[in-house]
Design an enzyme around this catalytic site. Structure first.
Site, short mmCIF file in Angstrom:
data_model
loop_
_atom_site.label_atom_id
_atom_site.label_comp_id
_atom_site.label_asym_id
_atom_site.label_seq_id
_atom_site.Cartn_x
_atom_site.Cartn_y
_atom_site.Cartn_z
N GLU A 83 19.52 8.19 40.68
CA GLU A 83 19.14 9.44 41.33
C GLU A 83 20.04 10.50 40.73
O GLU A 83 21.23 10.57 41.03
CB GLU A 83 19.31 9.33 42.84
CG GLU A 83 18.55 10.39 43.61
CD GLU A 83 19.36 11.64 43.83
OE1 GLU A 83 19.19 12.57 43.00
OE2 GLU A 83 20.13 11.69 44.77
N LYS A 93 31.61 1.62 44.96
CA LYS A 93 32.63 2.57 44.51
C LYS A 93 32.28 3.99 44.96
O LYS A 93 31.34 4.60 44.46
CB LYS A 93 32.77 2.56 42.99
CG LYS A 93 34.06 3.30 42.53
CD LYS A 93 34.02 3.74 41.09
CE LYS A 93 33.45 5.11 40.93
NZ LYS A 93 34.29 6.19 41.52
N GLU A 148 21.86 22.37 35.27
CA GLU A 148 22.28 22.19 36.66
C GLU A 148 23.73 22.66 36.81
O GLU A 148 24.66 22.06 36.28
CB GLU A 148 22.18 20.72 37.08
CG GLU A 148 22.50 20.51 38.54
CD GLU A 148 22.39 19.06 38.98
OE1 GLU A 148 21.87 18.82 40.08
OE2 GLU A 148 22.83 18.19 38.21
N CYS A 164 21.66 17.99 44.90
CA CYS A 164 20.74 17.83 43.78
C CYS A 164 19.39 18.48 44.04
O CYS A 164 18.69 18.85 43.09
CB CYS A 164 20.56 16.35 43.47
SG CYS A 164 20.07 15.35 44.89
#
Length: 485
Positions: free
Chosen positions: A257, A181, A389, A291
């Site tokens: 991750e 996906k 973040e 990231c």
């Protein structure tokens, strides 16, 4: 296959749910749309994957033949590199030069893991357990490394081709069947890659792509009782939801991750000009939507002002624009949702009394562009700009005096994905590498990558590792066989 053909084809992908628009983030214009696949489509995809796993049409194929297919996939990605890069640009807002690099890295995933198809080995031993039982007993023991039957591969919008290849290549090399996906914001390149898989010789049903939202298609994959393993790249918040789904269904194995808030330490004995250049690039590349971006910079007090000024100057020099604009270094944020999120953080920072040295605003033009932003005077314990973040072109810069203070600041985070230290003192560099709580540490270099090296995070930056030997082992189970001699 042309970009227009892909835009037309995705409209024809069947679905039963909500119609999802595809927006060009550089213009805010809708360029296509597709229909959410719905849970029944996920069920069908899982059933096809399970059938191929049980038949052994892929997992039972000779290792050399499976390797040849992976190598062919890589060749076809290279042949279609131009259209893939253009799709990456128009769909994710990535500058054309950077999109071309990402596509090349994608094909190399398959070449690297093609080599692993013939190197999936177990261990073997002759064992005498008499020392444990008091009765002489000899066994021959060996291990088998076997693929998971069905894996769910869910990847984000900030590098569609890269992430598609990073997960699918080791999964195929291991012999798994999969349900894939892509992110709902960036599904276009996945259509081309899906066609490439078929052309390269991947049997029907081994890779099954579904299109839809994370809370519909993604959730259906992670909760499905016949999915044995889920590999996900994305936010820590969604990572937690996947773990909860695993616990509530079949305890499927999970590789995550997740997010990062990576520190960059710049010492006064460093090559400061190089550190400034690399730190600025490592912060603002892809508008901070990576990231591993070094979104927290710490400069030793003797060079602090120089670093702040240098990073701010770099921020002001970086040209923002659409993917095809000349000289563009930084593109737009991915969506209106992400734009609202980033601007909200900046408003919070202003309200908290943080100093915005430069940036802090949206560009006065079409597209989801935010000026690269440098922030100082933040409280490392309470500031959301420091702790959370943001996934935007925003960096905080703080001073430090010595190693202990630098490490305390750098490790003051729930994340631990990457870290960087700039110093010409070799002993200090290696001491810092041991003390930094991060899965990847760069010493006098930043954002380095190679397919052969593992990648993963400490703390809330994830579970498990991708790339290298660790990457293929993530898709293999170990079976121990005892034979009485």
């Amino acid at each position: 296959m042309s970009v227009q053909a892909v835009l037309d084809d995705i409209r024809k992908v069947p679905g039963t749910g909500e119609v999802i628009p595809i927006i060009d983030p550089a213009t805010e214009e809708q360029i296509s749309e597709f229909t959410d696949c719905g849970p029944e489509a996920v069920n069908d995809a899982v059933a096809r994957a399970k059938a191929t796993a049980e038949s052994g049409v892929w997992s039972g194929m000779a290792d050399y033949d499976r390797a040849r297919v992976l190598w062919k996939i890589a060749d076809l990605i290279d042949e279609n590199a131009e259209v893939l890069a253009e799709l990456e640009s128009v769909n994710a807002g990535i500058p054309a030069s950077q999109a071309a690099i990402i596509t090349k890295v994608g094909s190399e995933w398959f070449r690297y893991y093609a080599g692993w198809c013939t190197k999936i080995d177990g261990i073997a031993r002759d064992v005498n357990t008499g020392g444990l039982t008091g009765i002489e007993s000899h066994q021959h023991v060996y291990t088998l490394r076997e693929p998971y039957d069905v894996v769910g591969l869910i990847f984000p919008w900030n590098g569609p081709v890269f992430n598609f290849c990073a997960k699918l290549a080791p999964s195929l090399a291991a012999g798994c069947s999969s349900v894939v996906k892509p992110a709902e914001e960036t599904p276009l390149s996945a259509l081309v890659l899906d066609r490439i898989l078929s052309e390269a010789g991947v049997p029907d049903g081994v890779v099954n792509m579904v299109l839809g939202y994370g809370h519909t298609a993604g959730a259906a994959i992670t909760a499905h009782p016949d999915v044995d393993k889920v590999a996900f790249t994305g936010s820590t918040e969604v990572g937690r939801e996947i773990v909860r789904a695993s616990a509530a269904s079949n305890l499927n194995k999970v590789t995550l991750e997740l997010g990062g808030k990576s520190p960059v330490l710049i010492y006064d004995d460093a090559d400061v000009d190089m550190a400034i250049t690399m730190a600025a690039f490592g912060t603002f590349v892809h508008s901070g939507q990576a990231c591993v971006c070094g979104s927290r910079i710490f400069a030793q007090r003797g060079v602090y002002e120089r670093v702040v000024e240098g990073i701010a100057n770099m921020a002001n020099m970086m040209q923002l624009g659409g993917p095809k604009d000349e000289g563009v270094m930084v593109g737009p944020l991915i969506s209106q949702k992400q734009l609202t999120r980033v601007l909200g953080y900046l408003e919070q920072g202003k309200a908290d009394g943080n100093e915005l040295v430069t940036g802090g605003h949206r560009l006065d033009r079409k597209g989801y562009f935010v000026h690269p932003t440098v922030v100082t005077n933040v409280d490392p314990d309470t500031s959301r700009l420091f702790q959370e973040e943001i996934f935007g072109p925003v960096v905080t810069i703080l001073p430090f005096d010595d190693d202990d203070e630098a490490i305390a600041l750098a490790n003051n985070s729930t994340y631990g994905l990457a870290a960087t230290a700039w110093t010409t003192n070799l002993g200090r560099a290696h001491r810092l590498a041991k003390r930094l709580k991060a899965g990847t540490v760069g010493l006098n270099c930043q954002m380095q990558f190679d397919h052969s090296m593992p990648f993963g995070g400490y703390k809330q930056s994830g579970w498990g590792y991708e790339s290298g030997k660790a990457g293929i082992e993530a898709y293999l189970q170990t079976k121990i066989v005892w034979t009485q001699m």
